[in-house]
Design an enzyme around this catalytic site. Structure first.
Site, short mmCIF file in Angstrom:
data_model
loop_
_atom_site.label_atom_id
_atom_site.label_comp_id
_atom_site.label_asym_id
_atom_site.label_seq_id
_atom_site.Cartn_x
_atom_site.Cartn_y
_atom_site.Cartn_z
N TRP A 24 1.64 1.90 -3.43
CA TRP A 24 0.65 2.66 -4.22
C TRP A 24 0.89 4.16 -4.04
O TRP A 24 0.72 4.95 -4.97
CB TRP A 24 -0.78 2.30 -3.79
CG TRP A 24 -1.30 1.11 -4.53
CD1 TRP A 24 -1.37 -0.16 -4.05
CD2 TRP A 24 -1.82 1.08 -5.87
NE1 TRP A 24 -1.91 -0.98 -5.02
CE2 TRP A 24 -2.19 -0.25 -6.13
CE3 TRP A 24 -2.00 2.04 -6.87
CZ2 TRP A 24 -2.73 -0.64 -7.36
CZ3 TRP A 24 -2.54 1.65 -8.10
CH2 TRP A 24 -2.90 0.32 -8.33
N ASN A 65 -10.69 3.21 3.39
CA ASN A 65 -10.41 3.04 1.96
C ASN A 65 -11.51 2.29 1.20
O ASN A 65 -11.89 2.67 0.10
CB ASN A 65 -9.07 2.33 1.77
CG ASN A 65 -8.75 2.14 0.30
OD1 ASN A 65 -8.66 3.11 -0.44
ND2 ASN A 65 -8.62 0.89 -0.13
N TRP A 104 -9.16 8.78 -7.54
CA TRP A 104 -10.42 9.10 -8.21
C TRP A 104 -10.38 8.60 -9.66
O TRP A 104 -11.35 8.05 -10.17
CB TRP A 104 -10.71 10.60 -8.15
CG TRP A 104 -11.45 10.95 -6.88
CD1 TRP A 104 -10.90 11.38 -5.71
CD2 TRP A 104 -12.86 10.84 -6.65
NE1 TRP A 104 -11.88 11.55 -4.77
CE2 TRP A 104 -13.09 11.23 -5.31
CE3 TRP A 104 -13.95 10.46 -7.43
CZ2 TRP A 104 -14.38 11.24 -4.74
CZ3 TRP A 104 -15.23 10.47 -6.87
CH2 TRP A 104 -15.43 10.86 -5.55
N GLU A 139 0.85 -1.21 0.00
CA GLU A 139 0.00 0.00 0.00
C GLU A 139 0.88 1.25 0.00
O GLU A 139 0.57 2.24 -0.66
CB GLU A 139 -0.94 0.02 1.20
CG GLU A 139 -2.02 -1.05 1.16
CD GLU A 139 -2.87 -1.01 -0.10
OE1 GLU A 139 -3.14 0.09 -0.61
OE2 GLU A 139 -3.26 -2.09 -0.57
N TRP A 162 -15.57 12.72 -12.29
CA TRP A 162 -14.74 12.39 -11.11
C TRP A 162 -14.09 13.62 -10.50
O TRP A 162 -13.81 13.66 -9.30
CB TRP A 162 -13.68 11.33 -11.45
CG TRP A 162 -12.70 11.74 -12.53
CD1 TRP A 162 -12.79 11.48 -13.87
CD2 TRP A 162 -11.48 12.48 -12.36
NE1 TRP A 162 -11.71 12.01 -14.54
CE2 TRP A 162 -10.89 12.63 -13.63
CE3 TRP A 162 -10.83 13.02 -11.27
CZ2 TRP A 162 -9.68 13.31 -13.83
CZ3 TRP A 162 -9.63 13.70 -11.46
CH2 TRP A 162 -9.07 13.84 -12.74
N TRP A 182 -20.50 12.87 -19.22
CA TRP A 182 -20.98 12.92 -17.84
C TRP A 182 -22.36 13.58 -17.83
O TRP A 182 -22.65 14.43 -18.67
CB TRP A 182 -20.03 13.74 -16.96
CG TRP A 182 -18.62 13.23 -16.94
CD1 TRP A 182 -17.53 13.79 -17.52
CD2 TRP A 182 -18.16 12.03 -16.33
NE1 TRP A 182 -16.42 13.02 -17.31
CE2 TRP A 182 -16.78 11.92 -16.57
CE3 TRP A 182 -18.78 11.01 -15.59
CZ2 TRP A 182 -16.00 10.86 -16.11
CZ3 TRP A 182 -18.00 9.96 -15.13
CH2 TRP A 182 -16.64 9.89 -15.38
P1 FAD Z 1 -3.32 2.04 5.30
O1 FAD Z 1 -4.18 0.96 4.76
O2 FAD Z 1 -2.79 1.86 6.67
O3 FAD Z 1 -2.13 2.24 4.28
C1 FAD Z 1 -0.88 2.81 4.66
C2 FAD Z 1 -0.54 3.98 3.77
O4 FAD Z 1 -0.40 3.55 2.43
C3 FAD Z 1 -1.59 5.06 3.74
O5 FAD Z 1 -1.46 5.92 4.84
C4 FAD Z 1 -1.28 5.74 2.43
O6 FAD Z 1 -0.21 6.62 2.53
C5 FAD Z 1 -0.87 4.56 1.56
N1 FAD Z 1 -2.03 4.06 0.80
C6 FAD Z 1 -2.94 3.14 1.19
N2 FAD Z 1 -3.84 2.93 0.19
C7 FAD Z 1 -3.48 3.73 -0.81
C8 FAD Z 1 -4.01 3.99 -2.11
N3 FAD Z 1 -5.09 3.35 -2.58
N4 FAD Z 1 -3.39 4.91 -2.87
C9 FAD Z 1 -2.29 5.55 -2.43
N5 FAD Z 1 -1.75 5.35 -1.22
C10 FAD Z 1 -2.34 4.46 -0.43
N6 FAD Z 1 -4.97 8.52 0.22
C11 FAD Z 1 -4.32 9.62 0.64
O7 FAD Z 1 -3.31 9.50 1.33
N7 FAD Z 1 -4.76 10.87 0.29
C12 FAD Z 1 -5.87 11.06 -0.47
O8 FAD Z 1 -6.21 12.20 -0.77
C13 FAD Z 1 -6.59 9.91 -0.89
N8 FAD Z 1 -7.74 10.04 -1.62
C14 FAD Z 1 -8.42 8.91 -2.02
C15 FAD Z 1 -9.57 9.06 -2.80
C16 FAD Z 1 -10.28 7.94 -3.22
C17 FAD Z 1 -11.50 8.09 -4.09
C18 FAD Z 1 -9.84 6.66 -2.84
C19 FAD Z 1 -10.58 5.43 -3.29
C20 FAD Z 1 -8.69 6.50 -2.08
C21 FAD Z 1 -7.96 7.62 -1.67
N9 FAD Z 1 -6.79 7.50 -0.90
C22 FAD Z 1 -6.10 8.62 -0.51
C23 FAD Z 1 -6.18 6.18 -0.66
C24 FAD Z 1 -6.57 5.46 0.63
O9 FAD Z 1 -7.95 5.44 0.78
C25 FAD Z 1 -5.94 6.09 1.87
O10 FAD Z 1 -4.55 6.26 1.70
C26 FAD Z 1 -6.15 5.21 3.10
O11 FAD Z 1 -7.51 4.95 3.31
C27 FAD Z 1 -5.55 5.90 4.31
O12 FAD Z 1 -5.78 5.18 5.47
P2 FAD Z 1 -4.61 4.45 6.23
O13 FAD Z 1 -3.51 5.42 6.48
O14 FAD Z 1 -5.21 3.78 7.41
O15 FAD Z 1 -4.12 3.40 5.16
#
Ligand code: FAD
Length: 476
Positions: free
Chosen positions: A288, A352, A393, A285, A370, A316
């Protein structure tokens, strides 16, 4: 300006609001010259995206924590507002800086500011040095065999892990050099309160304050709590919004309160031989995050332009204000979407899995561009991130790199039955449904619930409409 070789240092902190593993700060400490540490609120430079409201709340508290941390080590934080390039030039001149240090950023407008400053510094006898601090892998170092950048995540992440070692983090300096002074004493600082980053009339930040501890200490608490428990079952736990199965590090990573290098090292320290599969999933993650930042580096307008140009012709639906507001306020009639949107409003964060469902509902069931959803998240997320938000997005919309195919339409009812079977998450954020028993909570209309909105659109019909629009795109 002719800088004297024994001049002062100027450290410009940006998305790296920490003392631990902060190479720019560590270098100034190593050099030992009197040092000015500055943070600039830049809402004027061309192309720099102004922070959303929730991120402004976070920034206020993060700067507060950072200032305290610097003071405890004999330094102080100077706050300035304005076009960053101008502010740095002025401050460097005023403090007779011989060295300028910062950690690198990857958005184009920010890179342009930094590049111009490097030129200016060189012309003025100032040594400007930048460091890698916010990404584990620099975007220009990860290349495909053909020399391009990766547009698909899995080979990207494999290439990162196979080709480079992740460096060890640097410890926080125990003491920092004394603040730099000019002939007229220490450089003046704005008062943080004067920036008005916090919401007032109304102050909607109570839920944020109850949920988060911005700053380096808060980041460390989250990291330790997560590594001591939930990470062991991250593979399944991360999909269940009703439990704290994820790290909630995202806003801390966004503002650089914790270094990804520190996270990496802590994982390695706990698993020196083999990384268990749940831990590997967590690391991917983080991958990502790297992938999205590399995408932004190569596609600076990721927040405004479809990564896949074919989507430029997508039809759209014209934005329906009523529907949009219902989505924003968590009144679509679909509990999972509504609980997510209310979690976002109350806490500045959304799980997420629910982000994916809520975004899919807006883009596909409501056929909304989006970019409109991206802007709402930008304003309301404490972790609103210039790369992760637009890239995700676009992933949901199908217009992004390595995106979910457009025809994959999340069904919010199926999703909530699967990932929140007992309705724990739903009940937490939807008090109107607290009394609904059993499975009906996923489809409250079957229980004749008073006071809960009827569904905004029918799922099968809106799904068909979305698929038709997609078909037209392919045929057009
Ligand atoms: P964990 O599951 O603990 O993951 C650890 C870290 O990995 C996160 O803190 C983050 O830095 C990174 N990570 C995890 N999932 C993703 C992902 N899909 N994409 C990129 N990095 C990821 N994340 C953001 O940090 N900022 C945003 O503005 C953002 N906008 C989002 C918008 C949408 C529509 C969606 C579907 C996802 C978005 N995310 C965003 C990705 C993800 O949802 C969050 O990073 C995650 O929920 C953060 O929670 P966590 O720190 O507990 O994640």
């Amino acid at each position: 300006m002719a800088a004297s070789p024994d001049g002062t240092s100027l450290v410009w902190l940006r998305d790296d609001l920490r003392l631990d593993d902060n190479p720019a700060l560590a270098e100034a400490a190593r050099l030992g010259n009197p040092t000015t540490v500055v943070y600039i609120l830049d809402e004027e430079s061309e192309g720099v995206r102004p922070l959303g409201a929730a991120a402004r709340w976070w920034l206020h508290h993060s700067l507060d924590a950072l200032a305290a941390g610097l003071e405890a080590r004999g330094s102080r934080l100077v706050l300035r507002r304005g076009p960053a390039g101008d502010v740095i030039r002025k401050l460097a001149t005023q403090t007779n800086a011989g060295n300028l240090f910062w950690n690198r950023r990857y958005g184009l407008p920010e890179r342009n500011i930094d590049a111009a400053l490097k030129d200016w510094a060189a012309e003025n006898g100032i040594e400007a040095s930048s460091f890698q601090a916010n990404l584990l892998f620099e975007p220009w170092t990860v290349r495909t065999g053909a020399g391009g950048y990766y547009k698909v995540y899995s080979p990207f992440w494999r290439a990162c892990l196979d080709s480079q070692d992740v460096r060890d983090p640097l410890d926080a300096p125990e003491a920092l050099p004394e603040p730099a002074a000019s002939g007229r004493g220490l450089p003046a600082s704005d008062a943080l309160a004067g920036w008005k980053l916090l919401p007032a009339s109304p102050d909607w930040s109570g839920g944020l304050a109850a949920t988060w501890e911005p700053g380096e200490q808060g980041a460390l608490h989250r990291l330790t709590d997560f590594l001591d428990g939930p990470i062991e079952e991250y593979g399944t736990g991360r999909n269940i919004p009703g439990v704290e199965g994820t790290s909630r590090l995202s806003p801390h990573l966004r503002f650089g309160e914790v270094s990804p290098f520190r996270v990496w090292r802590e994982i390695r320290r706990r698993h020196p031989r083999k990384v268990p599969s749940d831990v590997g999933i967590f690391r991917s993650e983080l991958g990502w995050r790297e992938f999205n930042w590399h995408l932004l580096y190569h596609n600076p307008d990721l927040a405004t332009r479809n990564f896949r140009p074919a989507f430029d012709n997508f039809q759209w639906a014209s934005p329906n204000q009523q529907e949009l507001e219902a989505w924003q306020q968590g009144r679509t009639g679909y509990p999972l979407v509504d609980a997510g949107m209310r979690q976002l409003w109350q806490t500045g964060w959304m799980h997420n899995r629910v982000r994916m469902a809520a975004a899919s509902f807006l883009v596909k069931n409501l056929l909304t561009d989006w970019r409109i959803g991206e802007e709402w998240f930008w304003d309301t997320l404490v972790d609103a991130d210039a790369a992760n938000n637009p890239a995700n997005w676009q992933w949901v919309a199908g217009s992004g790199a390595d995106a979910s195919p457009y025809y994959r339409i999340f069904n919010p009812v199926t999703q909530s039955k699967k990932f929140d079977p007992e309705g724990r998450y739903l009940r937490q954020f939807l008090p109107e449904l607290a009394g609904v028993e059993g499975k009906a909570i996923h489809e409250p209309w079957t229980a004749g619930t008073d006071g809960y909105p009827t569904p905004l659109v029918e799922l099968p019909e809106s799904r068909e409409r979305a698929l038709e629009a997609y078909q037209n795109l392919k045929d057009g």
